[in-house]
Design an enzyme around this catalytic site. Structure first.
Site, short mmCIF file in Angstrom:
data_model
loop_
_atom_site.label_atom_id
_atom_site.label_comp_id
_atom_site.label_asym_id
_atom_site.label_seq_id
_atom_site.Cartn_x
_atom_site.Cartn_y
_atom_site.Cartn_z
N ILE A 218 0.76 -1.14 -0.17
CA ILE A 218 -0.05 -0.17 0.03
C ILE A 218 0.81 1.00 0.04
CG2 ILE A 218 -2.18 -0.92 0.91
CD1 ILE A 218 -1.36 0.49 3.65
N HIS A 219 2.21 1.13 -0.06
CA HIS A 219 3.00 2.33 -0.08
C HIS A 219 3.60 2.30 -1.58
CE1 HIS A 219 2.89 1.08 4.02
NE2 HIS A 219 2.67 2.22 4.18
N GLY A 220 3.13 1.28 -2.45
CA GLY A 220 3.74 1.57 -3.77
C GLY A 220 5.04 0.49 -3.73
#
Lengths: 333, 200
Positions: A218-220
């Site tokens: 979810i942070h890439g």
């Protein structure tokens, strides 16, 4: 990238100001204003449930402060864990004298800061326990499930912890049941387009036109498989295949499903995905309880979605149905 | 001698260096991570550089002030580990006005051990700890700031080069062990760049 901001350095604090201005059941508190807590305060004798994490995922984490969910939440900067003082402040805000469960995603910074906070609070006589969100199946193999990161499925752990704490269970039981809930949640994500940290000059990753990345964090953080764009049904199948290949040992016949937008993907597309998820789970003989479809755990403007399966047992199903209320999620019996 | 003024000068230099390094480190982190290492360090070092240590006569208190500034400005793993190292050095120098340059090697070795304990990584995992370990070892017996700067810079660069072609064994990047080969760990890169800025 165009963003509706004033100054990158004010991003977190101004968003939090707006959040509590819109929702008076929440307050901003803590030394640096980096705690969101219930305006009514901690209830005496109830186990507190506290979370925390980096910013940029609203409604996660601090949006889930409310009845039957979290009592308080520490807030870090964009994609950075909350600092130790905010963790101390959040635990204190959640403390009603019966101990506090710290429930947060399995990330290094979050872990270190909550650990240091509890070491300091030991001296003040506040008992705490920890459950780490570890639902992202792409972040470690099943044999190393304890190393997995926490993503959207932590929401189910919030719900269970909040419900059993509201029922008056003691800290040890709240912790044990929440840990069991966490161990029965599986999530996988797919990214279609990146997000950009305010103040950064470039997006956190690039994806060639026509490609998608499965298993993205979810942070890439990069995913495990990069592949060509495909129709929604095929993508839902691909994601479900991974989720259903990784069942908890004693999975029963009931699941709750969360089809979540990472930010930019519209709810319409989530329903297209969910339609196929429902078909597949019907074929598998799995009954769906309380499905959730919407932007529950995002990464700012990242495009993409995640699917979480929460494998229920009788007690967890009952707790899932207990009343809960916060600005982004409410459950009524 | 290492005094509070030495720390004041060092944070000012590091702060200047971050003006250039911020985006470079963000990009390095974005390869396998979330792209915020540069922004985080700029904020943490900015907080440290804003302190006035000129009136401080206790070196331990000066280190402790830097640790508190780091903790106040981030909850990231790298920033929290920096604070852990500074706290370790604060304990080692508490109540003394200065330390000898020859004390630096054991102080850094203790800081490394405190970071290993707090963070849960091991030496060899390809993290900032491998860079710090190399520098702590290289400074053994060094007695002047000039020699310390030269040795530290060489050791940090050498560690970066050695680990570049090894896989990362901890954190999210371990999932892409193959992709991490040939790529610098952003924490290790930041450490080497900041050591170079301090040694210049």
């Amino acid at each position: 990238m165009k963003k509706l901001i004033n100054r990158p350095g004010d991003y977190v604090d101004q968003a939090l100001d707006g959040l509590v201005a819109a929702h008076p059941a929440m307050i901003r508190t803590g030394t640096a204003g980096r705690v969101i807590a219930r305006a009514e305060g901690a209830r005496k004798g109830k186990v507190g449930v506290v979370s925390g994490g980096g910013f940029g995922h609203l409604p996660l984490f601090c949006g889930y402060v409310g009845q039957g969910l979290l009592d308080a939440c520490s807030v870090g900067n964009v994609f950075e864990g909350p600092n130790v003082q905010s963790c101390i402040d959040a635990i204190k805000a959640a403390d009603g004298g019966a101990g506090v469960l710290k429930l947060f995603g399995n990330y290094g910074g979050d872990r270190m800061n909550f650990e240091m906070a509890s070491e300091m609070l030991d001296f003040e006589g506040i008992e705490t326990t920890t459950v780490l969100g570890t639902d992202d199946i792409a972040s470690a193999a099943p044999e190393e499930a304890q190393k997995r990161r926490g993503v959207a499925g932590i929401l189910y752990a919030y719900k269970i912890a909040g419900a059993i704490a509201e029922r008056g269970a003691a800290l040890a039981e709240v912790t044990e049941v929440t840990a069991r809930a966490n161990a029965r949640v599986r999530t996988i994500g797919v990214a279609l387009a990146p997000c950009q940290v305010p103040g950064a000059e470039r997006p956190t990753f690039t994806l060639p036109e026509g490609e998608i990345e499965l298993g993205m964090g979810i942070h890439g953080e990069p995913g495990i498989w990069r592949t060509q764009m495909m129709p929604a049904d095929q993508l839902a199948d691909e994601m479900l295949n991974r989720l259903l290949a990784d069942l908890p040992a004693d999975a029963g016949g009931k699941v709750s499903v969360l089809v979540n937008s990472l930010g930019a993907t519209p709810v319409e597309e989530l329903f297209i995905l969910y339609r196929r998820v429902r078909e597949r789970l019907d074929q598998e003989g799995l009954q769906i309880v309380q499905p959730m479809i919407g932007p529950y755990v995002t990464s700012m403007e990242m495009a993409g979605a995640s699917i979480s399966l929460f494998h229920l047992d009788e007690q967890l199903e009952d707790l899932l149905r207990d009343p809960a209320d916060c600005p982004f999620w409410s459950v009524r019996r | 001698m290492i005094t509070p003024q030495t720390l004041q000068d060092a944070t000012a230099r590091a702060h200047d260096a971050m003006a250039v390094l911020e985006q470079e480190l963000n990009q390095a982190d974005a390869v396998l991570g979330d792209g915020d290492t540069g922004g985080m360090l700029a904020r943490v070092i900015g907080g440290m550089a804003a302190l006035d240590l000129s009136q401080e006569d206790d070196l331990g208190a000066a280190f402790a002030a830097l640790a508190r500034a780091a903790l106040a400005n981030t909850g990231s793993s790298l920033g929290t580990l920096m604070a852990t190292a500074l706290t370790s050095m604060a304990k080692a120098t508490k109540g003394t006005p200065s330390a000898e340059w020859s004390d630096l090697s054991p102080m850094l070795a203790d800081a490394r051990d405190a970071m290993l304990k707090r963070g849960g990584a091991s030496l060899g995992d390809k993290t900032v700890l491998d860079g710090l370990d190399a520098v702590a070892t290289a400074l053994n017996g060094v007695e002047t700031p000039a020699a310390a700067g030269a040795q530290a810079r060489a050791a940090a660069d050498q560690a970066l080069a050695t680990f570049r072609d090894l896989p990362c064994k901890v954190g999210r990047a371990r999932m892409f062990a193959d992709k991490s080969i040939g790529i610098d760990d952003p924490g290790m890169l930041a450490f080497a760049k900041l050591v170079a800025a301090l040694a210049a």
